[in-house]
Design an enzyme around this catalytic site. Structure first.
Site, short mmCIF file in Angstrom:
data_model
loop_
_atom_site.label_atom_id
_atom_site.label_comp_id
_atom_site.label_asym_id
_atom_site.label_seq_id
_atom_site.Cartn_x
_atom_site.Cartn_y
_atom_site.Cartn_z
N ASN A 180 15.51 130.21 165.27
CA ASN A 180 15.80 130.16 166.89
C ASN A 180 17.21 130.60 167.17
O ASN A 180 17.58 130.82 168.13
CB ASN A 180 15.30 128.76 167.52
CG ASN A 180 16.36 127.76 166.97
OD1 ASN A 180 16.44 127.43 165.46
ND2 ASN A 180 16.78 126.91 167.79
N LYS A 217 15.53 128.95 152.56
CA LYS A 217 17.24 128.98 152.76
C LYS A 217 17.69 127.45 152.83
O LYS A 217 18.69 127.07 152.62
CB LYS A 217 17.53 129.81 154.05
CG LYS A 217 16.83 129.28 155.29
CD LYS A 217 17.77 128.28 156.23
CE LYS A 217 17.09 128.37 157.63
NZ LYS A 217 16.70 127.12 158.04
N LYS A 241 4.09 135.49 149.17
CA LYS A 241 4.86 135.83 150.31
C LYS A 241 4.93 137.46 150.37
O LYS A 241 5.32 138.03 149.93
CB LYS A 241 6.40 135.38 150.27
CG LYS A 241 6.59 133.94 150.05
CD LYS A 241 6.38 133.35 151.36
CE LYS A 241 6.99 131.81 151.21
NZ LYS A 241 6.80 131.02 152.47
#
Length: 318
Positions: free
Chosen positions: A18, A217, A133
């Site tokens: 975000n 991350k 992924k």
């Protein structure tokens, strides 16, 4: 000349998605607001390592390169590790620039450094046995099979929409550029690094080579924080506090969790996979390797108050 370090905490801060945008133009505007919150922490005397996600950005780069390569015959195929490095470069450029501009605006005479970071992963990681992924452009089955034969990459059908390359999400073992990050932080720089978890690399016979993979991350940030013996790992997300019984009448926001509390909540299924669960797990990995530390999960807007103990959810060994 080295910059003056702050007298506050040594903090590794992991920015959630975000805080960034889905395009370079959108991101350029968003990071200005993000930088204000980060510089609030710097103004309080804290010394920061800033990491960030790169999901939309690396996808944009990979999709664009795949599209061009398949149509004009002139654009070279860009492997996924290189796309990850590109995303680190442009996100880090915009983020470090915005932080630097905000510090200059406030008269804070410190500087930033952006490092393209590699993260060592093990070829024996179980994730490589069943990569899941999806990355890059959608292909037909025939195109995917041809690419798989040409490159050795794995392609799978994606929810009836076509075929895509799939990669593993291995555990980060070591940050290659750790010593450089440490030296820069000790010299007073605000360091932007470990973007998107770092470019995954194998290490063999003292040499590194990139591997198509996606590293969480938050887990790489936890690895960095533990190795650096950072006073605090802050994982920023969209909510002010971690909650149990989320989105029910019994929802309870948590001010603090011990490691034992967090493990119990995980066993109860309190945290959603792909959302809060990996953030809590990253905090536990940091504390397992550096028990003296403190982990904090909160929103970007609440970070300054949270680091002072006024809000957010802290996680400690006890």
């Amino acid at each position: 000349m080295p910059y003056t370090k702050g007298e506050g905490k040594r903090v590794v801060i992991a920015l959630g998605g975000n805080a960034l945008g889905n395009s370079p133009a959108e991101q350029l505007e968003l990071v200005k607001s993000t930088a204000k919150n980060i510089v609030d922490l710097i103004a309080d005397g804290n010394n920061l390592i800033v990491s960030h996600g790169n999901g939309p950005q690396v996808g944009m780069i990979k999709n664009a390169c795949d599209f061009a390569h398949s149509r004009d015959g002139k654009t070279p195929d860009v492997p996924f590790p290189e796309a990850g490095a590109m995303s680190q470069g442009y996100i880090g450029y915009q983020l470090s620039q915005a932080i630097l501009n905000e510090m200059r605006r406030r008269g804070i005479m410190r500087s930033t450094a952006n490092i393209i970071t590699q993260t060592v992963v093990s070829p024996d990681d179980p994730g490589f046995k069943n990569p899941t992924k999806p990355v890059g452009a959608f292909l037909t089955e025939e195109e995917a099979k041809a690419k798989a034969e040409e490159t050795g990459y794995v392609y799978k059908e994606d929810a009836g929409r076509g075929w895509r390359q799939v990669v593993a999400s291995p555990k980060p073992e070591r940050i290659v550029e750790f010593d450089a990050v440490q030296d820069l932080m000790n010299a007073g720089y605000i360091v932007v690094c470990t973007g998107g978890g770092g470019v995954p690399v194998f290490e063999k016979d003292g040499a590194y080579s990139g591997v198509p993979a996606v590293i969480d991350k938050d887990r790489s940030s936890a690895r960095m924080a533990a190795d650096f013996k950072a006073d605090m790992l802050i994982i920023l997300t969209a909510v002010e506090k971690v909650a149990i019984n989320f989105n029910t009448p019994e929802q309870k926001n948590l001010d603090h969790m011990s490691v034992a509390d967090a493990q119990r909540y995980i066993e109860e299924g309190q945290f959603a996979p792909g959302s809060m669960l990996p953030k809590v797990q990253a905090c536990l990995e940091y504390l397992a390797d550096y028990p003296s530390g403190k982990a904090l999960i909160t929103s970007l807007e609440c970070a300054e108050a949270a680091i002072k103990g006024e809000t957010g959810t802290t996680i400690t060994v006890d």
